[in-house]
Design an enzyme around this catalytic site. Structure first.
Site, PDB file in Angstrom:
ATOM      1  N   CYS A   1      11.038 -81.164 -64.130  1.00  0.00           N
ATOM      2  CA  CYS A   1      13.587 -81.170 -63.843  1.00  0.00           C
ATOM      3  C   CYS A   1      14.002 -80.919 -65.372  1.00  0.00           C
ATOM      4  O   CYS A   1      13.520 -80.946 -66.568  1.00  0.00           O
ATOM      5  CB  CYS A   1      13.707 -82.515 -62.874  1.00  0.00           C
ATOM      6  SG  CYS A   1      12.840 -84.191 -64.212  1.00  0.00           S
TER       7      CYS A   1
ATOM      8  N   SER B   1       9.179 -84.772 -65.774  1.00  0.00           N
ATOM      9  CA  SER B   1      10.946 -84.417 -66.584  1.00  0.00           C
ATOM     10  C   SER B   1      10.597 -83.551 -67.778  1.00  0.00           C
ATOM     11  O   SER B   1       9.256 -83.022 -68.071  1.00  0.00           O
ATOM     12  CB  SER B   1      11.367 -85.777 -67.476  1.00  0.00           C
ATOM     13  OG  SER B   1      10.546 -85.929 -68.840  1.00  0.00           O
ATOM     14  N   ASP B   2      11.791 -82.191 -68.307  1.00  0.00           N
ATOM     15  CA  ASP B   2      11.626 -81.919 -69.170  1.00  0.00           C
ATOM     16  C   ASP B   2      11.241 -82.274 -70.873  1.00  0.00           C
ATOM     17  O   ASP B   2      11.259 -84.129 -71.100  1.00  0.00           O
ATOM     18  CB  ASP B   2      12.698 -80.896 -69.558  1.00  0.00           C
ATOM     19  CG  ASP B   2      12.484 -79.564 -70.325  1.00  0.00           C
ATOM     20  OD1 ASP B   2      11.249 -79.717 -70.757  1.00  0.00           O
ATOM     21  OD2 ASP B   2      13.324 -78.574 -69.845  1.00  0.00           O
ATOM     22  N   TRP B   3      11.057 -81.794 -71.812  1.00  0.00           N
ATOM     23  CA  TRP B   3      10.513 -82.720 -72.821  1.00  0.00           C
ATOM     24  C   TRP B   3      11.865 -83.449 -73.198  1.00  0.00           C
ATOM     25  O   TRP B   3      12.361 -83.214 -73.866  1.00  0.00           O
ATOM     26  CB  TRP B   3       9.644 -81.693 -73.732  1.00  0.00           C
ATOM     27  CG  TRP B   3       8.013 -82.259 -73.511  1.00  0.00           C
ATOM     28  CD1 TRP B   3       7.723 -82.349 -75.010  1.00  0.00           C
ATOM     29  CD2 TRP B   3       7.457 -81.691 -72.544  1.00  0.00           C
ATOM     30  NE1 TRP B   3       5.925 -81.698 -74.549  1.00  0.00           N
ATOM     31  CE2 TRP B   3       6.012 -81.733 -72.706  1.00  0.00           C
ATOM     32  CE3 TRP B   3       7.300 -81.506 -71.056  1.00  0.00           C
ATOM     33  CZ2 TRP B   3       4.855 -81.843 -71.812  1.00  0.00           C
ATOM     34  CZ3 TRP B   3       6.671 -81.475 -70.176  1.00  0.00           C
ATOM     35  CH2 TRP B   3       5.258 -81.584 -70.673  1.00  0.00           C
TER      36      TRP B   3
ATOM     37  N   ALA C   1      13.975 -84.586 -71.240  1.00  0.00           N
ATOM     38  CA  ALA C   1      14.730 -85.418 -70.394  1.00  0.00           C
ATOM     39  C   ALA C   1      15.399 -85.941 -69.593  1.00  0.00           C
ATOM     40  O   ALA C   1      15.952 -86.371 -68.407  1.00  0.00           O
ATOM     41  CB  ALA C   1      14.764 -83.376 -69.287  1.00  0.00           C
TER      42      ALA C   1
END
Ligand code: BGC
Length: 756
Positions: free
Chosen positions: A238, A269-271, A273
């Site tokens: 995401c 999650s994106d890093w 995020a």
């Protein structure tokens, strides 16, 4: 045609790939059985380990993780992300590694062509084989999860990272996503569909809201993710997008992704995020990456915090069970419980390149788009002399990997910058490839590898039979500033005053051929109509074999078959939307007010003539299209419920209902591939774009040879998203037209689809 054998894989072979995925939901079932059995042996403390990245940050490890994982081993490797091991179920942990074009931050890997270049091949086989080759390399390095493919659409021509993906059209991007996932996962590596969803610009990506209407979301931006589901993608990342945060957005994660698209794998999650514990978990996030709340904070939104949320009742135990089950199910789905190599990304690790260089070279040639070829100046025959002009023809004097994450534009441009990159094992500069190839034709090469020394360029270009001028445009991830460019491009001009360089050379040489290595469209109108500019070659982002792929097209060893995966406009303002550079003290609102009308859909609708349209590209031969016939039918007004779990993967929605057949003949003098394209025209009351891509193929024909080509259309292909009923629907508003042609504007054959 040295590498023709690769193309002997036909559409029938591809159908077998499709067949392979059809059976695969039973594979998910089997993987779930194993995962559920394993989960039954885990405590809550162990389950949350699965949901929480291990950043490898020493502070995090010492302060936090020992509480949860006494006795467990952690990776000490340098993966982009990790999930820790759990001994009592013999789970060794998971290594996640960038990028979408090769194994990042290591050695002995290949630097593959970027997504935008494989998209320009319009060749599913090459898309698939690139995925296979990347999968082999990730597996060879012991990486469980490749952080790709990237499938956000090129909504904006200057979008910083669109080059990582497959261009401006959902159908083409969907095919790129589908074949990439199948290829990567065929080698037992988990692919990640990213970034979910609407991360179409880099600027303000963590503090902006992409406001997309429901119909546009379904018909455009969700489609590549749907195709990824059909390829059984293991994981989804995401995005950073805010309002509400994409990684805690119930409507997109639980609604679209796990509901409509029936996604059974795990969402990471994106890093950095992730922004909450209960909301993120309850709304669909399964794993937080890289693990800690902020770098070095020693605190995670998940991990122990998630266990406490279960204890206090804000997250149900069953939800944590589901999160853990999804992660293990994906691991079992890919067979990673059986003899999977351990991560080995450090120096001295295995060389995993195999023979991928030849595939890369083939993709480069096939992804090169010939846009202008006045009086047949190409292919080169045996010129006595060639001037090679521009920094983009040479090597970076400090080496191809001199700039961290490729954050410079010096020498030939093989990829953009940021996390979507990999190290080059080597990088073939055009000047070297051209010099070598010239020896076979006794051609003298006169170089001038400066962008700024216009006098030297003019001197080199004077008196040679041909002048090749190299220009570039670069972009990448937010947070790296390269030549005043922070991710998204500031404009669509060639970098380093490339227009001046072209004009200077064209003023002295009446056979000036321009070669462009670029992340996306650039405006070429300053010189494209100059009578001395005889050729234009779009060389994309070719990765390590840059110069070699180019010479194959220049000398006609490969007959060009690349087609534009986006529109090249005459003016930047002709595009329907631009990067929103506004600064906002609150969340930056980005309305997708152009709706369905991105790229060629807008140019067609607004009747704006592009410089080169989507789907366009020249060949050294010509093709004839004839004899269209349309068989089968769809039922007027029929609709398909996509809101139940997995319903959109229902075979009845995706099986062929209509076949469009025609004859394609090579009526020129050279063998080559044609890329026939099918566009659908919906009844005007639906307010769809005039032409919508729904089919393409890459067909190899020798001179005189002809072949019947068939495109199959499913009810889904012929439906629109009805926001009132929340269903896919075949409109009863009138007939659906179909055209077959050589680009989005070069329509050759016309038919009608029967509605019952
Ligand atoms: C990027 C992702 C990438 C991740 C890990 C993020 O900044 O948006 O695409 O996979 O970092 O490097």
């Amino acid at each position: 045609m040295a590498r023709v054998s690769l193309f002997s894989l036909t559409f029938a072979t591809l159908l077998s790939f499709v067949g392979a995925q059809r059976a695969a939901s039973t594979e998910w079932d089997a993987a779930y059985v194993k995962a559920e059995a394993a989960i039954a042996n885990l405590s809550l403390s162990e389950k949350v380990i699965l949901t929480t990245g291990v950043s490898g940050n020493p502070l995090y490890s010492t302060l936090f993780m020992p509480i949860r994982t006494i006795g467990e081993g952690y990776f000490s490797s340098s993966c982009t992300g990790n999930i820790a091991s759990i001994g009592n179920i013999s789970f060794p942990g998971i290594c996640l590694q960038d990028s979408a074009l090769g194994v990042k931050s290591t050695q002995g890997n290949s630097a593959f062509p970027a997504g935008i270049t494989v998209a320009a091949t319009w060749n599913r086989t090459l898309m698939y084989l690139r995925g296979v080759a990347m999968g082999e390399e990730f597996r060879g390095k012991g990486v469980n999860v490749q952080l790709g493919p990237y499938m956000n659409l090129m909504r904006l021509p200057a979008s910083g990272r669109a080059w990582e993906g497959f261009g401006a059209d959902p159908y083409l991007s969907g095919e790129g996503a589908y074949q990439s996932v199948l290829g990567i996962q065929s080698r037992g590596v988990q692919a990640v569909a990213k970034h979910f969803i609407n991360n179409e610009q880099e600027r303000s990506r963590a503090s902006s809201s992409s406001n997309v209407d429901d119909r546009t979301e379904h018909e455009l931006y969700l489609h590549p993710f749907l195709r990824s589901m059909q390829a059984n993608v293991a994981a989804v990342m995401c995005s950073y997008i805010n309002n509400s945060y994409a990684c805690e957005n119930n409507a997109t994660l639980n609604g679209y992704l796990k509901g409509e698209l029936g996604f059974r794998g795990w969402v990471m999650s994106d890093w950095y995020a992730t922004h909450s514990t209960a909301d993120a978990a309850n709304h669909g996030l399964d794993v937080t990456m890289p693990g800690d709340v902020l770098p070095g904070s020693g605190i995670s939104w998940f991990g122990e915090t998630l266990a406490i949320a279960v204890d206090v009742g804000t997250v149900n135990q069953s939800r944590v069970d589901d999160m853990a089950t999804r992660i293990l199910a994906a691991w079992y789905l890919l067979g990673q419980d059986q003899d999977y190599p351990t991560p080995n990304l450090g120096s001295g690790g295995p060389d995993v390149q195999g023979d991928h260089a030849s595939l890369i070279r083939t993709i480069d040639a096939a992804g090169t788009v010939l846009l202008k070829n006045d009086k047949g100046v190409l292919p080169l025959t045996a010129p006595r002399s060639i001037a090679v002009i521009g920094n983009g023809a040479g090597s970076n004097p400090s080496g191809p990997n001199a700039c961290a994450d490729r954050s410079c534009d010096d020498g030939v441009l093989g990829m953009g910058w940021g996390s979507g990159t990999a190290n080059y094992p080597y990088l073939i500069a055009p000047i070297d490839a051209i010099t070598n190839r010239s020896q076979t034709t006794n051609t003298t090469v006169v170089p001038s590898l400066s962008d700024s020394d216009l006098n030297a360029a003019a001197t080199a270009g004077t008196g040679t039979d041909v002048a090749l001028v190299f220009i570039t445009a670069d972009s990448g991830e937010f947070g790296y500033i390269v030549e005043w460019t922070d991710g998204d491009r500031n404009n669509l001009n060639a970098w380093h005053n490339g227009d001046d360089l072209v004009q200077k050379v064209a003023s002295v040489n009446n056979n000036t051929i321009v070669i462009v290595n670029t992340v996306g469209p650039i405006i070429v109108d300053a010189w494209i109509d100059h009578p001395n500019v005889t050729g234009l070659i779009w060389s994309g982002l070719p990765g390590q074999e840059a110069g070699n792929g180019l010479i194959d097209v220049l000398w006609g060893d490969y007959n060009p078959s690349g087609r534009l995966p986006y529109t090249i406009a005459k003016n930047q303002s002709d595009y329907p939307a631009q990067v929103n550079f506004n600064i906002s003290l609150t969340t930056l609102q980005i309305p997708y007010s152009e709706g369905l009308f991105i790229d060629y859909r807008h140019f067609d609708q607004a009747n704006i003539e592009p410089r080169y349209e989507f789907g366009f590209g020249l060949s050294y031969t010509t093709f004839d299209y004839s004899g269209i016939s349309v068989s089968g039918s769809v039922t007027s007004g029929s609709n398909y419920n996509a809101t139940a779990v997995g319903a959109s993967l229902d075979a009845s929605l995706h099986e062929s209902a209509v076949s469009v057949t025609f004859t394609l003949q090579n009526n020129g003098t050279v063998a080559g591939h044609e890329i026939p394209q099918l566009y659908v025209t919906f009844p005007s009351s639906l307010n769809e774009p005039p032409y919508v891509l729904k089919g393409f193929d890459s067909v190899f024909l020798v001179p005189g040879q002809f072949e019947q080509v068939t495109f199959n259309l499913s009810p889904y292909d012929l439906s629109y998203w009805n926001v009132e009923t929340q269903m896919w629907e075949v409109s009863s508003a009138g007939e659906i037209g179909v055209t077959i042609g050589a680009s989005s504007r070069d329509h050759r054959l016309f038919g009608q689809i029967t509605l019952q």
